[in-house]
Write an enzyme that holds these catalytic residues in place. Sequence first.
Site, PDB file in Angstrom:
ATOM      1  N   PHE A 185      72.948  59.175  84.703  1.00 14.65           N
ATOM      2  CA  PHE A 185      71.982  60.021  85.414  1.00 14.65           C
ATOM      3  C   PHE A 185      70.817  60.382  84.502  1.00 14.65           C
ATOM      4  O   PHE A 185      70.241  61.458  84.617  1.00 14.65           O
ATOM      5  CB  PHE A 185      72.679  61.271  85.985  1.00 14.65           C
ATOM      6  N   ILE A 196      75.805  51.529  85.465  1.00 15.43           N
ATOM      7  CA  ILE A 196      76.316  52.885  85.237  1.00 15.43           C
ATOM      8  C   ILE A 196      76.960  53.446  86.507  1.00 15.43           C
ATOM      9  O   ILE A 196      77.090  54.649  86.666  1.00 15.43           O
ATOM     10  CB  ILE A 196      75.192  53.815  84.741  1.00 15.43           C
ATOM     11  N   THR A 225      75.916  51.911  89.424  1.00 20.62           N
ATOM     12  CA  THR A 225      74.875  51.542  90.368  1.00 20.62           C
ATOM     13  C   THR A 225      75.225  50.309  91.191  1.00 20.62           C
ATOM     14  O   THR A 225      74.606  50.057  92.217  1.00 20.62           O
ATOM     15  CB  THR A 225      73.590  51.270  89.573  1.00 20.62           C
ATOM     16  N   LEU A 262      70.540  44.628  98.925  1.00 23.03           N
ATOM     17  CA  LEU A 262      71.367  43.503  98.492  1.00 23.03           C
ATOM     18  C   LEU A 262      72.831  43.682  98.875  1.00 23.03           C
ATOM     19  O   LEU A 262      73.561  42.703  99.029  1.00 23.03           O
ATOM     20  CB  LEU A 262      71.247  43.314  96.978  1.00 23.03           C
ATOM     21  N   ASN A 263      73.270  44.941  98.939  1.00 26.05           N
ATOM     22  CA  ASN A 263      74.668  45.201  99.302  1.00 26.05           C
ATOM     23  C   ASN A 263      74.716  46.553  99.990  1.00 26.05           C
ATOM     24  O   ASN A 263      74.516  47.589  99.354  1.00 26.05           O
ATOM     25  CB  ASN A 263      75.545  45.201  98.038  1.00 26.05           C
ATOM     26  N   LYS A 276      63.619  47.397  96.469  1.00 25.75           N
ATOM     27  CA  LYS A 276      63.080  48.606  95.857  1.00 25.75           C
ATOM     28  C   LYS A 276      64.301  49.432  95.438  1.00 25.75           C
ATOM     29  O   LYS A 276      65.300  49.469  96.131  1.00 25.75           O
ATOM     30  CB  LYS A 276      62.232  49.404  96.848  1.00 25.75           C
ATOM     31  N   VAL A 305      67.102  52.209  94.724  1.00 31.87           N
ATOM     32  CA  VAL A 305      67.570  53.321  95.554  1.00 31.87           C
ATOM     33  C   VAL A 305      68.426  54.314  94.758  1.00 31.87           C
ATOM     34  O   VAL A 305      69.139  55.117  95.323  1.00 31.87           O
ATOM     35  CB  VAL A 305      68.377  52.814  96.775  1.00 31.87           C
ATOM     36  N   GLY A 306      68.324  54.266  93.431  1.00 29.46           N
ATOM     37  CA  GLY A 306      69.193  55.122  92.631  1.00 29.46           C
ATOM     38  C   GLY A 306      68.829  56.593  92.665  1.00 29.46           C
ATOM     39  O   GLY A 306      69.657  57.441  92.384  1.00 29.46           O
ATOM     40  N   GLU A 307      67.593  56.887  92.957  1.00 30.03           N
ATOM     41  CA  GLU A 307      67.144  58.277  92.850  1.00 30.03           C
ATOM     42  C   GLU A 307      66.651  58.868  94.162  1.00 30.03           C
ATOM     43  O   GLU A 307      66.705  60.082  94.364  1.00 30.03           O
ATOM     44  CB  GLU A 307      66.047  58.361  91.781  1.00 30.03           C
TER      45      GLU A 307
END
Lengths: 735, 179, 329
Positions: free
Chosen positions: A236, A462, A464, A628-629, A698, A700-702
């Site tokens: 994070f 991590i 992700t 992608l998934n 694009k 999408v982690g945050e």
Amino acid sequence: MTTLEAARAVGPGLDRVDAPMKVTGKAHYPNDFGYPGLVHAALVHSTVAAGRIRGIDTSAAETAPGVQAVITHLTAPRLEPGPMTLLGASPPTPFQDDRILHHGQHIAIVVASSPEQARHAASLVRVDYERSEPLLDVHDPRATVVENPWGLDSDRGDVDAGFAAADVVVGGTFTTPDNTNNPLGLMSTVASWNGDSLTVHDSTQWPHNVRATLAAVFKVPESGIRVLAPYVGGGFGAGLRVWPHVILTVLAARQVGKPVKLVLTRPEMFTSVGHRPDSVQQIRIGATRAGDLTAITHEGLSSVAMEDDDYEPVSLCSAVSYACPNVRTQDRQVRLNIPCPGSMRGPAEGQGNFALESALDELAHELGMDPVELRLRNYCEEHPLLGLPWSSKALRDCYLQGAERFGWSRRDPRPGSMRDGRWLVGYGMAGVSYPHYQVPCQARASLHRDGSADVRSAATDIGTGTYTIMTQLSAEQLGLDVSRVHFDLGDSDMPYAPQAGGSGLTSALGNAVGAACRNLIREFLDVVKDDADSPLRGAAPDEVSVSGGRIHRTGAPDQGESYTDILTRHGLEELSADGRSTPPQPDGGGMATAGAFGAKFVEVRVDPDLGLLRVARVVSAIDGGRILNEKTATSQIVGGTVGGIGQAMFEETATDPGTGRIANATFGDYLVAVNADVPDMEVIFVGGPDRATPIGTKGVGEVGLVGVAAAVANAVHHATGRRIRSLPITIDQLL
Amino acid sequence: MPRNRGAMTQVDAAGATSTGAAPEVPQVEVTLTVNDTEHHLRLDSRVTLLDALRDHLGLTGAKKGCDQGACGACTVMADGKRVVACLALAAQYEGRRITTIEGLAPNGELHPMQAAFARHDAFQCGYCTPGQIMSAVSLVAEGRAGSEEDIREFMSGNLCRCGAYPNIRAAIRDALAEG
Amino acid sequence: MHPFEYVRATDSDQAVAVVTEDPSASYLAGGTTQLDLMKDGVLDPDRLVDITRLPLGGISHTDSSIRVGALTTMEELAADPVVRERLPFVWEALLLGASTQLRNMATIGGNLLQRARCRYFRDPTVAACNKRSPGSGCAAIAGIQRMHAILGTSDHCIALHASDVAVPLTALDALLHVQGADGTRTVPLTQFYLPPGDTPHIENVLRHGELITAVEIPLLPAAARSHYIKVRDRVSYEFALTSAGVALVQEDGVIREARVALGGVGTVPWRAWDAEDVLRDAPAGADTFLAAARAALGGARPLPGTAFKVELAQRTLIRTLETVAGAES
């Protein structure tokens, strides 16, 4: 471009490829590694926030059982500064002088045969301080203020005229507290020297940064350093930088001539690896009675450490999110005697969005306009600063489809009007325009004679889903079943990869992997270009397709052959190719590169007597480009939302006003959301592939975290009529 | 599936203690029964069950997330009941039957709860996962997986910072339905 | 952690003798407080006497009480059907305290002896803590105050007693059976804890070496109803901001018997005697409940950071009284 016919590999929710390792406990995180002869380190910290070390007595520690070394600024060698990185300067190199800049600063490292011995010996170090009065409050007039720290302040139009033209002006002061990243994995380093070469296991989100930093600090060649992070217990943002404890562990290992392991304690996680800094924000928004924005001003004030950098442009979101002719944004940082802040999931956006989207809710309320309608009315079809169309933007669909899925039309706009028994019910929403971020990346792909592929890059996963989605992407690009692809990462000996951070890795790595795979196909075509036995002889890359482990001429599946056949016939064991990606220019190709967009819809329940606040439902509608998934991407959004619930309702790192000590540096005292706090959630993905890069993703982690705090606060207002402008929203604020 | 690279050795009994603890540190002789195997250890009396498992027996599945009993990452079973191994002194657990994630499905198969966690994406970074799974298996044995409310309440001693809670609940419901 | 000698006790008399004679010895039961504080460096015994092999477990029942061996875990006690049926507020408080993992480890005796959660007490780098170092001062009073007590505080200490189950047990006048080197004695829980006054380091009436062997819990009358409410930021797994344990016997809308105690607010588990006086023989209703809540918090000494707790504790008690009074038996 090679046509892809086996698209099934990408999109649907393939189970994580690393799942079997993780559910059986076989995935090895940095602190799971050891070496014969391993010894253990523990840190000693400053108990004052400012001053100098007048004396440090290590005699009791040095004679304690099992102790092999005690290193302080008096005994440490001169070390070089870390390099300037893509994320700014390195944190200050430790143990180079006697100055204390914050409470909790590392001032000694103790090495002993066992962790028990090291920790006990560390408690025996006695320090004599020359204290000075610490600066701990952003409002302290003595503190140094850094204006416009990144040159990102913006000013367009004429805000005074804009406010003069407004029928309605709303705004106020919004505050957010320090938050601590607190990945569940205790950040750990295991360092082992062999002559001038060094192997390091580290809880990093960026192995190459660790390698480059250690090479610079210890003046050894990068080629001799190997940094490994196949699994990392979350980050994070806490693993983006090479923190002093990493350098100290490596130093200790060199000093004692043995491998050394350091595992930070949970309290140390609050002072050693960054945090989201607090903010005080002034925001004003003016609009016509019809709901057209006429002016926005947004000023952000954040804390930063005495001698460090932190990228935290809190107000920038107000410059790029809405169509408004007159906007001024401004950021300042105040230097304090605090542990170094650093990026925490959704840095800057997490704070700034709370103010912007709360203020827009106030405006909608003042205007008697639906909050979704207000946002649609001020939708920006072009990037407001660049004046170019976005490379992709489906935010309108986020609003509309999210509202539909949530049942937003059932909302009675009058505050306090909806109840469920004793509970007040509130609906709130917020929009999110997340910035684009991407940096260069490399990957290498190999195809073996047995028809399997290895693809690798020194990235990290991590949590992700990088292992999984890059396996899928490679399978798609090479026309293989996913079971035939092995994707590997987390090793600095692999091709260069940037950090897992800024929601930029999927695009950077995905495009590098895509390029490596395309180059690999080109290699195969090169091998058969004069091969009379090959149905692919003379074929150009844009004339072929891949599927089922074969390359064939597009439109003619029978005119092709398998990778295995080509390799076998030419006596080759494997073919390999490198690929690299470079980020699109912000205004490249006549379009503005877009990050993810999103809309958050939240239902809360408030018990007005006891001040209890519960999140009952969340719908997230996300434009993340090409997904992608769906399974792992959904998890990213859900997980981000859980972090957002924590930010909204629980998380506040408390600093003692007099001493600068973190007063709640445990998981018993710093509250993160637990299972019972989190409802089931809905996530919908809208939009399609982004035009800026070949693979169309694009990050999408945050975007999952950002907007939650505002949506919760707006829902609280709807439930109770109370506008909460200070996070977290706790019982005491709702009584 | 990602592989573990072979250049490194796993933590083992020799790793932590071979350099020799100084004689003045009180030691204890302990026999620990872990995953149906008895281990005779000579330990610094301060060693916790968690550190004994991880540093002395090479069983690194149980994770250290706080070392203060507040996160649940080190959850193992003692005589079939879930406990946090970080607040358990190793010597105190002599004679008790310890089960760790490594002993949940010893024959290379996945326990139904492990399979359900994989299927439902009930983790991200995976660090809390062994503890979550040990807790979830215990939850079912305690008869507390029957209602959504119970699952939420009685899984709240296991923090997941990645925020996989909804999927953890789905995995538990699914594993329970499978029996 | 300070090095210590580990001793496994096999006999109560021997264990008591060993600890009584050695001022640097401590008992080890579930370990969830003891080991935690030893890791933090707050406790540093030279000798740790593990009492978990002693025959101090088990629950026995009479018509009027339950006798709970001190080594009974919180989970074991919560699983007792009589507790669940006859003492629901004890059952609720047990399950609302800690996580299942901790409840499987923590013993009832240890729970009652748990130490303050105060982060100033638990961090030896903080110099000023009268509980840890008598006479050194109290950093909490000038620090972050939100999780501290408002009842029973002194100028020397504001640390909270954080046990949940001690709240209903205090309301029930539970008895502690104690073994010392000179024999056994029985201490009512209401007289067990000592408010900090100017000796915050002395938390209860136990002398060094004395061991709690059992907790005797009187049963409520069959007609009684009881309930425990715990208010906190999170839904679960957090210490109380405020809590209330209430048992009432009502007759035709009039309260005949009332037992009330509060958690999250007191330096000791807080028996609300004044509230009980208001409730007894009064009609069950909003006016009575409000008067009782005001009486219960009458002696509160809040600081700026704990001011909200006065109101919150009153509302928590009122909600608990409403729930008990309105509940179907």
